[in-house]
Design an enzyme around this catalytic site. Structure first.
Site, PDB file in Angstrom:
ATOM      1  N   HIS A   1      44.283  38.999  45.617  1.00 10.91           N
ATOM      2  CA  HIS A   1      44.817  40.341  45.879  1.00 10.91           C
ATOM      3  C   HIS A   1      45.178  40.501  47.360  1.00 10.91           C
ATOM      4  O   HIS A   1      46.229  41.058  47.702  1.00 10.91           O
ATOM      5  CB  HIS A   1      43.777  41.385  45.483  1.00 10.91           C
ATOM      6  CG  HIS A   1      44.255  42.798  45.616  1.00 10.91           C
ATOM      7  ND1 HIS A   1      45.158  43.372  44.747  1.00 10.91           N
ATOM      8  CD2 HIS A   1      43.977  43.749  46.540  1.00 10.91           C
ATOM      9  CE1 HIS A   1      45.406  44.617  45.118  1.00 10.91           C
ATOM     10  NE2 HIS A   1      44.692  44.869  46.211  1.00 10.91           N
TER      11      HIS A   1
ATOM     12  N   GLU B   1      47.023  37.207  39.644  1.00  4.70           N
ATOM     13  CA  GLU B   1      46.093  38.334  39.687  1.00  4.70           C
ATOM     14  C   GLU B   1      45.946  38.992  38.311  1.00  4.70           C
ATOM     15  O   GLU B   1      44.841  39.374  37.908  1.00  4.70           O
ATOM     16  CB  GLU B   1      46.610  39.340  40.717  1.00  4.70           C
ATOM     17  CG  GLU B   1      45.593  40.367  41.155  1.00  4.70           C
ATOM     18  CD  GLU B   1      46.184  41.316  42.178  1.00  4.70           C
ATOM     19  OE1 GLU B   1      47.413  41.313  42.357  1.00  4.70           O
ATOM     20  OE2 GLU B   1      45.423  42.062  42.790  1.00  4.70           O
TER      21      GLU B   1
ATOM     22  N   ASN C   1      41.334  64.747  59.151  1.00  5.26           N
ATOM     23  CA  ASN C   1      40.866  66.102  59.429  1.00  5.26           C
ATOM     24  C   ASN C   1      41.839  66.843  60.335  1.00  5.26           C
ATOM     25  O   ASN C   1      42.101  68.031  60.150  1.00  5.26           O
ATOM     26  CB  ASN C   1      39.474  66.053  60.075  1.00  5.26           C
ATOM     27  CG  ASN C   1      38.362  66.132  59.051  1.00  5.26           C
ATOM     28  OD1 ASN C   1      38.275  67.077  58.294  1.00  5.26           O
ATOM     29  ND2 ASN C   1      37.530  65.107  59.014  1.00  5.26           N
TER      30      ASN C   1
END
Length: 691
Positions: free
Chosen positions: A46, A68, A426
């Site tokens: 991956h 994968e 934030n």
């Protein structure tokens, strides 16, 4: 972005992953039932796929993606490893190695792997003769909507959940089904969210909060939740809400969280993957129908080029630590030799010591640079993240990055990424206002988030500053009292800085409504604990209506620094050279007392005047008795201060030694060093003198 600068890193890391894949495949062949090895192989594949796609090597990424898919079936126990699968995967690894060698030689990493892709596709579809077709076919069935496969976590959200588990909080996965007869699905969902927000934080929901509010969902929704309450208690509370047909509350540990995340990522990739056309399967084939009549083997294979030798090597950080410690001891001995040569007056010894000093200085520069990495390696992933967040939140954000060339120790660089992601999210979500709010406040529509890094002494400061609405003391205290963090009496006695620090209390949030992006408090306690574990700290400066500044102070973690040695009576101190602006002499009458603080005029501005003899209680020197005093002007960012000393000894390279556990943390002292004459000098922390 110019990817050429990352090419050598890509080649080195690709070779590492291919080596790991080969070794683990051999190990799996000896123990095909060990799913733990399959997980390791899947993660390597991956990572390699993501790297190749980022660098633009589509053929390499496509082949790895096919591998994968097969490995995902194996790790989910829908397919058993057999000889044909092993052979196909090993052939895939050989093809990947050929592609990487081609890239190393300046090529584009292309290769004819149509037969390998066809074999992998057959395994994935259950069309090969190994007898596992039914199991493989199950992978293509639509997932059960009652499973957690619908909720996908990004890197930030997973980090919050994982670290919350590590710190002892309860992380729950909750699925709620609203009654089919309900006419107000959105209201019932709001009541559930309102109940949950009273005792914890919702990190991610599916569908999104906006869709749920607008009733853009069928009957069910699911979410990840952090709390301190028991799962059974929450389930009982949810079921007490009318028209809720069922509620399933599952407590997660780190292992189950990882498994759920992996399953979701695999399900999303399989769902999003386009059905390959014949041209896409034959990566270098122009006419697939012609290839069926004309075997690929008829074309002679080009001679295999020898792999170009790598110009970089990987070194364990612990070995660099040992090298640094050994060189530190050498530096102490060098200082001792320099002093002995000066005392004896022997010319031959002086010449030899001078040559030793020059060589060791060059060696020192190399040793220091080995561990240093520009913070740009962390900063360069943020512009895309901010762009996506702004688009999701319908805001206009300008991310301004300064000081990206500032270097920091590699061990700190590896750990600082997640805390910075928390702080930036934030700032964008709750710091910068919406476009309408900014216009109403007389601000430009485009909000600005500044991300800056700079050296100060033996620390690096990383600041995240927004021009948003700031933090309001009354709102913070009201929420803190409501959540039992402090009492009203305690809050009334707290300074503004102490009130701002309440944001770092576990689970604390001032968010007015639920957000999938962040909430002030969600993850901020994780930020604080991570930075503290690195030997740093984080402070908040906010002006209501103007914006907020989060300042992260991190140690360089280097053991050798340049310093100015000074004397105070019988004691010696070292001031880091990187914090010194200049040295000077001031007369007694130049020191002024303003509102109880001593100040002096420095370059047409007033700066604080600090007496080290008073701060450290030096018994045999007091600058108040002197008519003129030597000063060292130090800086922290843009702020300056003058520190009074008795005498300058001179500049020297010193070894920074920790005070260890024998002494408590002393404000203003960052460590100690051993001088050439064997004496111990304390190293000042200039940042502690400037608030």
């Amino acid at each position: 972005m110019d990817m050429n600068q990352y090419l050598s890193m890509f080649i080195d890391e690709s070779n590492d992953h291919l080596q790991s894949l080969n070794e683990n495949m051999l190990q799996l062949e000896g123990n095909p039932e060990d799913l733990g090895i399959v997980q390791v192989i899947f993660r390597s594949a991956h990572t390699l796929k993501g790297m190749a796609a980022t660098m633009g090597f589509e053929d390499l990424a496509s082949l790895t993606h096919k591998m994968e898919n097969v490995l995902d079936l194996v790790r989910n126990e829908k397919l058993k490893m057999q000889d044909f699968i092993f052979d196909t995967l090993f052939k895939s690894l050989d093809a990947l190695e050929t592609m990487v060698q081609d890239i190393t030689g300046g090529g584009e990493g292309k290769a004819d792997v149509s037969s390998i892709v066809a074999s992998l596709q057959a395994i994935e579809n259950g069309e090969w003769t190994g007898g596992n077709a039914p199991a493989a076919a199950d992978a293509n069935q639509s997932p059960n909507t009652s499973t957690p496969s619908a909720v996908e976590l990004d890197e930030f959200q997973y980090s919050v959940l994982d670290q919350s588990i590590a710190e002892g909080h309860r992380v729950l996965y909750i699925e709620v089904l609203v009654s089919e007869q309900s006419q107000l699905k959105g209201v019932r969902a709001y009541m559930v969210f309102d109940l949950l927000e009273r005792s914890g934080e919702v990190v991610k929901s599916f569908p999104t909060v906006q869709d749920i509010e607008q009733e853009k969902f069928e009957r069910s929704f699911s979410l990840y939740y952090i709390t301190t309450k028991e799962a059974q208690e929450l389930e009982k509370g949810i079921m007490s809400i009318s028209e809720i047909e069922s509620a399933k509350v599952i407590q997660l540990d780190q292992e189950t969280l990882q498994q759920m995340t992996n399953q979701v990522a695999a399900a999303v990739e399989v769902a999003d993957a386009p059905v390959p056309a014949p041209e896409a399967v034959s990566l270098n084939t122009k006419d697939s129908s012609k290839d069926e009549a004309k075997p690929v083997a008829s074309k002679p294979a080009p001679p295999k080029q020898a792999a170009a030798p790598s110009r970089t090597i990987r070194v364990d950080i612990e070995r660099l630590d040992v090298l640094m410690n050994l060189f530190s001891e050498l530096l102490i001995d060098r200082s001792r030799l320099e002093q002995l040569a000066s005392e004896t007056g022997n010319n031959d010894l002086s010449d030899t010591v001078a040559h030793l000093s020059r060589v060791s200085t060059d060696l020192q520069n190399i040793v220091l640079k080995l561990r240093m990495v520009p913070v740009d390696t962390v900063f360069n992933r943020f512009p895309r993240m901010i762009r996506d967040l702004a688009k999701t939140l319908d805001k206009k954000i300008d991310l301004v990055i300064t000081g990206a060339e500032t270097e920091l120790d590699r061990t700190v660089i590896d750990e600082i990424g997640d805390p910075l992601v928390h702080l930036l999210r934030n700032a964008v979500d709750h710091g910068v206002e919406s476009i309408a709010e900014r216009v109403a406040a007389g601000k430009p529509e485009m909000g600005t988030v500044n991300l800056r890094a700079f050296h100060s002494g033996n620390h690096v400061f990383i600041e995240i500053e927004d021009d948003g609405k700031g933090i309001y003391r009354d709102n913070l205290l009201k929420t803190a009292v409501k959540r039992g963090v402090v009492t009203e009496e305690q809050g009334a006695k707290m300074s503004d800085d102490e009130v701002n620090q309440l944001l770092f209390a576990p689970g604390f949030s001032t968010a007015d409504k639920i957000s999938d992006i962040s909430g002030r408090g969600v993850g901020l306690d994780v930020v604080k604990s991570k930075i503290t574990s690195l030997g740093g700290n984080v402070t908040i400066h906010s002006t209501p209506g103007k914006g907020t500044n989060f300042s992260v102070q991190l140690p360089l973690t280097l053991s050798i620094i340049a310093a100015m040695l000074v004397r105070l009576g019988s004691e010696k101190y070292a001031v880091p050279l990187s914090s010194i602006v200049e040295t000077a002499i001031v007369q007694r009458q130049q020191v002024r007392n303003i509102h109880g603080n001593k100040m002096i005029t420095f370059r047409e501005s007033l700066i604080p005047y600090l007496s080290l003899s008073e701060v450290f209680g030096v018994p045999d020197f007091n600058d108040a008795d002197e008519q003129e005093t030597e000063i060292v002007v130090i800086r922290k960012g843009e702020r300056l201060a003058a520190v009074a000393v008795e005498e300058f000894i001179g500049q020297s390279e010193i070894v920074l030694k920790s005070m260890g556990t024998y002494l408590p943390s002393i404000e203003g002292i960052s460590g100690a060093t051993i001088l050439g004459d064997g004496q111990v000098a304390l190293i000042l922390d200039p940042n502690a003198f400037i608030k």
